[in-house]
Design an enzyme around this catalytic site. Structure first.
Site, mmCIF file in Angstrom:
data_model
loop_
_atom_site.group_PDB
_atom_site.id
_atom_site.type_symbol
_atom_site.label_atom_id
_atom_site.label_comp_id
_atom_site.label_asym_id
_atom_site.label_seq_id
_atom_site.Cartn_x
_atom_site.Cartn_y
_atom_site.Cartn_z
ATOM 1 C CG HIS A 265 -1.903 0.873 1.163
ATOM 2 N ND1 HIS A 265 -1.964 2.294 1.220
ATOM 3 C CD2 HIS A 265 -3.226 0.740 0.533
ATOM 4 C CE1 HIS A 265 -3.270 2.835 1.183
ATOM 5 N NE2 HIS A 265 -3.897 1.863 0.505
ATOM 6 C CG ASP A 316 -8.346 -4.141 -4.141
ATOM 7 O OD1 ASP A 316 -9.459 -4.010 -4.341
ATOM 8 O OD2 ASP A 316 -7.219 -3.382 -4.249
HETATM 9 N N1 COA Z 1 4.123 -7.420 -4.468
HETATM 10 C C1 COA Z 1 5.491 -7.260 -4.684
HETATM 11 N N2 COA Z 1 6.222 -6.311 -4.063
HETATM 12 C C2 COA Z 1 5.790 -5.139 -3.583
HETATM 13 C C3 COA Z 1 4.239 -5.167 -3.576
HETATM 14 C C4 COA Z 1 3.416 -6.234 -4.218
HETATM 15 N N3 COA Z 1 2.304 -6.229 -4.094
HETATM 16 N N4 COA Z 1 3.778 -3.763 -3.276
HETATM 17 C C5 COA Z 1 5.069 -3.402 -2.829
HETATM 18 N N5 COA Z 1 5.885 -4.023 -3.252
HETATM 19 C C6 COA Z 1 7.532 -3.807 -3.022
HETATM 20 C C7 COA Z 1 7.907 -2.902 -3.858
HETATM 21 O O1 COA Z 1 8.043 -3.382 -5.217
HETATM 22 C C8 COA Z 1 9.168 -2.144 -3.078
HETATM 23 O O2 COA Z 1 10.213 -3.233 -3.190
HETATM 24 P P1 COA Z 1 11.771 -2.714 -3.308
HETATM 25 O O3 COA Z 1 11.896 -1.682 -1.961
HETATM 26 O O4 COA Z 1 12.416 -3.823 -3.363
HETATM 27 O O5 COA Z 1 11.706 -1.719 -4.516
HETATM 28 C C9 COA Z 1 8.456 -2.360 -1.781
HETATM 29 O O6 COA Z 1 7.616 -3.354 -1.590
HETATM 30 C C10 COA Z 1 7.760 -0.886 -1.021
HETATM 31 O O7 COA Z 1 6.895 -0.734 -1.897
HETATM 32 P P2 COA Z 1 6.200 0.975 -2.149
HETATM 33 O O8 COA Z 1 7.010 1.890 -2.653
HETATM 34 O O9 COA Z 1 5.708 1.154 -0.574
HETATM 35 O O10 COA Z 1 4.772 0.787 -2.765
HETATM 36 P P3 COA Z 1 4.095 1.669 -3.921
HETATM 37 O O11 COA Z 1 3.776 2.727 -3.094
HETATM 38 O O12 COA Z 1 5.064 2.317 -5.041
HETATM 39 O O13 COA Z 1 3.056 0.841 -4.572
HETATM 40 C C11 COA Z 1 1.168 -0.241 -4.674
HETATM 41 C C12 COA Z 1 1.781 0.676 -3.980
HETATM 42 C C13 COA Z 1 -0.425 -0.359 -3.919
HETATM 43 C C14 COA Z 1 0.928 0.412 -5.923
HETATM 44 C C15 COA Z 1 1.755 -1.402 -4.721
HETATM 45 O O14 COA Z 1 1.894 -1.996 -3.312
HETATM 46 C C16 COA Z 1 1.101 -2.551 -5.662
HETATM 47 O O15 COA Z 1 1.278 -2.588 -6.980
HETATM 48 N N6 COA Z 1 0.503 -3.721 -5.242
HETATM 49 C C17 COA Z 1 -0.127 -4.506 -5.910
HETATM 50 C C18 COA Z 1 -1.425 -4.012 -6.368
HETATM 51 C C19 COA Z 1 -2.664 -3.796 -5.609
HETATM 52 O O16 COA Z 1 -2.849 -4.691 -4.534
HETATM 53 N N7 COA Z 1 -3.309 -2.753 -5.697
HETATM 54 C C20 COA Z 1 -4.418 -2.170 -4.807
HETATM 55 C C21 COA Z 1 -3.991 -1.214 -3.485
HETATM 56 S S1 COA Z 1 -4.994 -0.831 -2.723
#
Ligand code: COA
Length: 379
Positions: A265, A316
């Site tokens: 998130h 989700d």
């Molecule tokens: N699967 C694998 N790795 C994930 C992840 C996921 N669902 N969500 C975050 N990470 C990883 C990132 O790649 C990052 O890794 P790194 O430090 O090795 O590069 C780390 O966790 C921190 O991520 P962060 O920068 O805090 O995430 P974000 O704010 O850019 O992205 C989302 C947030 C929601 C877009 C992302 O978590 C995601 O794509 N989730 C999957 C889609 C989803 O469930 N969306 C609904 C959101 S309510």
């Protein structure tokens, strides 16, 4: 030679932690809490129905009994669609995704609004109620028509969320399903300046109408990084047959640099506060349906993903399990999210109209300068 005046600008990639406006509607606490108008969702979720929450978001206060009865009656009386919209839903290509149909038909609906040329406060507040009622009605109508079934008329004696499920499936919900859909919709009703709400507010900030703003929001919610994730969660659950396969499946996804849907998130760095409620609802429904193996599979996935990436499930993940247990096909998961978030979107659109400021950020230009123009015949 032009001078690059942008060189000193600082870009906040992804607008992370940028506060784009003030809001009184909801507070997303990074420490794992969520408040609607100052009320913790933990205090609301088991005590209110969805229409109480919609009223709270739109009016800033919880309704008393009479106000709630009036509001529910207004909503239910608006759960209908113009004939032209129904015909348009019927003519959508069979391959179209329900979110595409919803995006198109909300835009279409705008042309049939009885007060379409009036954007006074009195009228846009009425319009918000209309949209809260008609977005789920479009979703239900699309499903019924796609499976060649008759449209279902809402019942005055049913709650709003209960009516939505009834109009979608054609059979009344039992008492546990009623609770599940009410809580699902309550937990999805608003969530700060998430991407779709921000998109709605940007559109509203140009003084464009509410249907345009909601259309922007639906297009934004559709993406798999936002509301589209729940459908992808179900695809993942369909692809993993046993708990023994979880480790390898998750490792494979991470090795391929793929995101695990329903995890992580932007704001919460601890568990999403909605997850604990949805997890309980999912467990109850799976227990009833003798599908506790699916619930155990989810727990295993949670553990493995946390072990490997230190991230938690977001709204989700268990939302997918809840809707699956309510026998909602997975392509309708995001439309169910939209049908709940419409309360938050319209509340934010109203707040944006009242703030009356154009949302228009700047950018940092990193392109070229001073290129020599070449006429087309010489290129
Ligand atoms: N699967 C694998 N790795 C994930 C992840 C996921 N669902 N969500 C975050 N990470 C990883 C990132 O790649 C990052 O890794 P790194 O430090 O090795 O590069 C780390 O966790 C921190 O991520 P962060 O920068 O805090 O995430 P974000 O704010 O850019 O992205 C989302 C947030 C929601 C877009 C992302 O978590 C995601 O794509 N989730 C999957 C889609 C989803 O469930 N969306 C609904 C959101 S309510």
């Amino acid at each position: 030679m032009n001078e690059n005046h942008d060189s000193d600008k600082v870009v906040v990639r992804g607008l992370r932690d940028v506060a784009a406006a003030e809001t009184k509607i909801s507070f997303v606490d990074p420490n794992g809490a969520l408040y609607y108008l100052g009320y913790s969702i933990d205090d609301l979720v088991e005590r209110v129905c969805y229409e109480e929450v919609a009223y709270l978001l739109l009016n800033g206060k919880l309704p008393n009994k009479n106000e709630l009865d009036d509001f529910r009656a207004q909503l239910i009386s608006e759960m209908n669609l113009p004939e032209a919209v129904i015909n348009s839903i019927k003519s959508a290509p069979l391959c179209s995704h329900p979110m595409e149909v919803l995006r198109t038909e909300v835009s279409h609906l705008g042309m049939y609004d009885p007060d379409r040329d009036d954007n006074s406060e009195k009228v846009y507040r009425k319009r918000a109620i209309r949209l809260v009622a008609k977005v789920p009605t479009i979703v239900a109508a699309h499903h019924r028509l796609r499976i060649n079934q008759k449209l279902v008329t809402p019942k005055e004696e049913f709650g709003f969320a209960e009516n939505f499920l009834y109009m979608f499936r054609g059979i009344p919900a039992d008492s546990e399903e009623k609770i599940a859909i009410d809580r699902f919709m309550t937990l999805h009703a608003d969530h700060g300046f998430n991407a779709s709400t921000f998109a709605a507010r940007v559109t509203a900030s140009t003084n464009s109408g509410m249907y345009s703003a909601v259309t922007s929001a639906i297009g934004t919610l559709k993406g798999p990084l936002h509301g589209g994730a729940s459908e992808k969660v179900m695809l993942m659950l369909d692809n993993i047959n046993t708990e023994e396969e979880v480790e390898e499946y998750i490792q494979g996804m991470l090795d391929d640099q793929k995101k695990i849907m329903g995890f992580g998130h932007r704001v919460y760095k601890t568990e999403d506060p909605r997850t604990k409620h949805l997890r309980v609802i999912a467990e109850n429904l799976c227990h009833r349906a003798n599908s506790l193996s699916l619930y155990s599979l989810c727990l295993k996935i949670e553990n493995v993903v946390h072990e490997k990436k230190k991230i938690f499930p977001n709204v989700d993940f268990y939302a997918a399990v809840v809707l699956n247990a309510l026998r909602v096909p997975k392509e309708y998961f995001t439309p169910f999210f939209a049908s709940s978030r419409i309360a938050g979107w319209t509340a934010h659109i109203i707040e944006q109209y009242q703030d009356a400021v154009l949302l228009r950020p700047s950018s940092k230009y990193v392109g070229e300068f001073g290129r020599t123009f070449v006429p087309i015949e010489n290129r």
